[in-house]
Design a protein around this motif. Structure first.
Motif, short mmCIF file in Angstrom:
data_model
loop_
_atom_site.label_atom_id
_atom_site.label_comp_id
_atom_site.label_asym_id
_atom_site.label_seq_id
_atom_site.Cartn_x
_atom_site.Cartn_y
_atom_site.Cartn_z
N PRO A 1 -51.70 46.34 -111.99
CA PRO A 1 -50.25 46.37 -112.16
C PRO A 1 -49.75 44.97 -112.52
CG PRO A 1 -50.83 46.49 -109.85
CD PRO A 1 -52.11 46.50 -110.61
N PRO A 2 -48.52 44.85 -113.00
CA PRO A 2 -47.98 43.54 -113.35
C PRO A 2 -48.05 42.58 -112.16
CG PRO A 2 -46.53 45.26 -114.13
CD PRO A 2 -47.56 45.93 -113.27
N GLY A 3 -48.45 41.35 -112.44
CA GLY A 3 -48.51 40.32 -111.40
C GLY A 3 -49.81 40.28 -110.62
N CYS A 4 -50.76 41.14 -110.97
CA CYS A 4 -52.06 41.16 -110.28
C CYS A 4 -53.18 40.81 -111.25
CB CYS A 4 -52.36 42.55 -109.72
SG CYS A 4 -51.27 43.07 -108.41
N GLN A 5 -54.24 40.26 -110.70
CA GLN A 5 -55.42 40.00 -111.51
C GLN A 5 -56.68 40.31 -110.71
OE1 GLN A 5 -55.49 35.93 -112.77
NE2 GLN A 5 -55.96 35.14 -110.76
N VAL A 6 -57.74 40.63 -111.42
CA VAL A 6 -59.04 40.89 -110.83
C VAL A 6 -59.99 39.82 -111.33
CG1 VAL A 6 -60.96 42.51 -110.62
CG2 VAL A 6 -58.61 43.37 -110.71
N VAL A 7 -60.68 39.17 -110.39
CA VAL A 7 -61.61 38.11 -110.74
C VAL A 7 -63.02 38.60 -110.44
CG1 VAL A 7 -62.33 35.74 -110.22
CG2 VAL A 7 -59.89 36.35 -110.22
N LEU A 8 -63.91 38.42 -111.39
CA LEU A 8 -65.32 38.74 -111.25
C LEU A 8 -66.05 37.41 -111.08
CD1 LEU A 8 -67.20 41.28 -111.48
CD2 LEU A 8 -67.55 40.61 -113.85
N SER A 9 -66.93 37.31 -110.08
CA SER A 9 -67.60 36.03 -109.87
C SER A 9 -69.06 36.22 -109.51
CB SER A 9 -66.88 35.21 -108.80
OG SER A 9 -66.85 35.89 -107.58
N ASN A 10 -69.81 35.16 -109.71
CA ASN A 10 -71.20 35.09 -109.27
C ASN A 10 -71.31 33.86 -108.38
OD1 ASN A 10 -71.42 32.84 -110.98
ND2 ASN A 10 -72.36 34.02 -112.63
N ARG A 11 -72.47 33.35 -108.15
CA ARG A 11 -72.62 32.21 -107.24
C ARG A 11 -72.10 30.90 -107.80
NH1 ARG A 11 -77.70 33.41 -103.57
NH2 ARG A 11 -77.58 35.66 -103.73
N THR A 12 -71.95 30.79 -109.10
CA THR A 12 -71.57 29.51 -109.69
C THR A 12 -70.29 29.51 -110.51
OG1 THR A 12 -72.94 29.94 -111.63
CG2 THR A 12 -73.98 28.76 -109.81
N ALA A 13 -69.78 30.68 -110.89
CA ALA A 13 -68.62 30.71 -111.78
C ALA A 13 -67.80 31.97 -111.53
CB ALA A 13 -69.06 30.67 -113.24
N SER A 14 -66.61 32.01 -112.13
CA SER A 14 -65.76 33.20 -112.03
C SER A 14 -65.00 33.38 -113.34
CB SER A 14 -64.79 33.09 -110.85
OG SER A 14 -63.94 31.99 -111.03
N MET A 15 -64.53 34.61 -113.54
CA MET A 15 -63.74 34.93 -114.72
C MET A 15 -62.71 35.98 -114.38
SD MET A 15 -66.37 37.31 -116.94
CE MET A 15 -65.17 38.23 -117.88
N VAL A 16 -61.52 35.88 -114.98
CA VAL A 16 -60.46 36.87 -114.79
C VAL A 16 -60.73 37.99 -115.80
CG1 VAL A 16 -57.99 37.33 -114.94
CG2 VAL A 16 -58.80 35.15 -114.02
N LEU A 17 -60.78 39.22 -115.30
CA LEU A 17 -60.97 40.37 -116.19
C LEU A 17 -59.69 40.65 -116.94
CD1 LEU A 17 -63.01 42.86 -113.96
CD2 LEU A 17 -63.86 41.20 -115.62
N CYS A 18 -59.80 40.97 -118.20
CA CYS A 18 -58.64 41.36 -118.99
C CYS A 18 -58.24 42.80 -118.63
CB CYS A 18 -58.93 41.23 -120.48
SG CYS A 18 -60.35 42.17 -121.07
N ALA A 19 -57.03 43.18 -119.00
CA ALA A 19 -56.56 44.54 -118.75
C ALA A 19 -57.01 45.45 -119.88
CB ALA A 19 -55.04 44.56 -118.64
N GLY A 20 -57.72 46.51 -119.52
CA GLY A 20 -58.25 47.43 -120.51
C GLY A 20 -59.74 47.60 -120.30
N ARG A 21 -60.47 47.70 -121.39
CA ARG A 21 -61.93 47.86 -121.32
C ARG A 21 -62.60 46.66 -121.96
NH1 ARG A 21 -62.61 54.24 -122.90
NH2 ARG A 21 -61.40 54.97 -121.12
N GLY A 22 -63.73 46.25 -121.36
CA GLY A 22 -64.44 45.12 -121.91
C GLY A 22 -65.88 45.07 -121.45
N SER A 23 -66.62 44.14 -122.02
CA SER A 23 -68.02 43.92 -121.66
C SER A 23 -68.10 42.81 -120.63
CB SER A 23 -68.82 43.51 -122.89
OG SER A 23 -68.87 44.55 -123.81
#
Length: 121
Positions: A70-92
């Motif tokens: 929803p607006p104002g929220c983000q999902v972060v995917l991380s491993n032991r050394t780095a992280s990335m914000v997932l975009c909204a929609g579908r992705g690899s």
């Protein structure tokens, strides 16, 4: 008389904007959902708040995702050394994040997943 109508319309607009902002801060958000797709593993997390929920550990190898925050929220995917914000929609999911990643939901902005276009020839 005409000046009063414009002023009154402006007051109504401001009052409506203030009540909407107050309601958004005080009430629950629309639910969000993120799904990690793998083979054969699939993990889906549904949430109703953007507050920092800590990290959710996943087990498996994941190659793609579907993210509907929803607006104002983000999902972060991380491993032991780095992280990335997932975009909204579908992705690899990049190879570095595929094995047993952590998911974290928190406040923030989420950009739409990339749109590819072709230039006219």
């Amino acid at each position: 008389m005409r000046g009063r109508k414009v002023l009154l319309a402006g007051l109504v607009f401001m009052a409506a904007g203030a009540s909407t902002a107050t309601a958004a801060q005080a009430g629950p958000i629309a639910s969000g959902r993120v799904t990690l797709h793998g083979s054969p593993a699939v993990v889906t997390v549904t949430y109703t708040t953007c507050e920092d929920l800590g990290q959710t550990r996943t087990n498996g190898v994941f190659t793609s995702f579907t993210n509907a925050p929803p607006p104002g929220c983000q999902v972060v995917l991380s491993n032991r050394t780095a992280s990335m914000v997932l975009c909204a929609g579908r992705g690899s999911i990049p190879p570095a994040f595929r094995q047993d990643p952590w998911l974290q939901v928190g406040p923030g902005e989420t950009r739409p997943c990339g749109i590819t276009t072709t230039s006219p020839r």
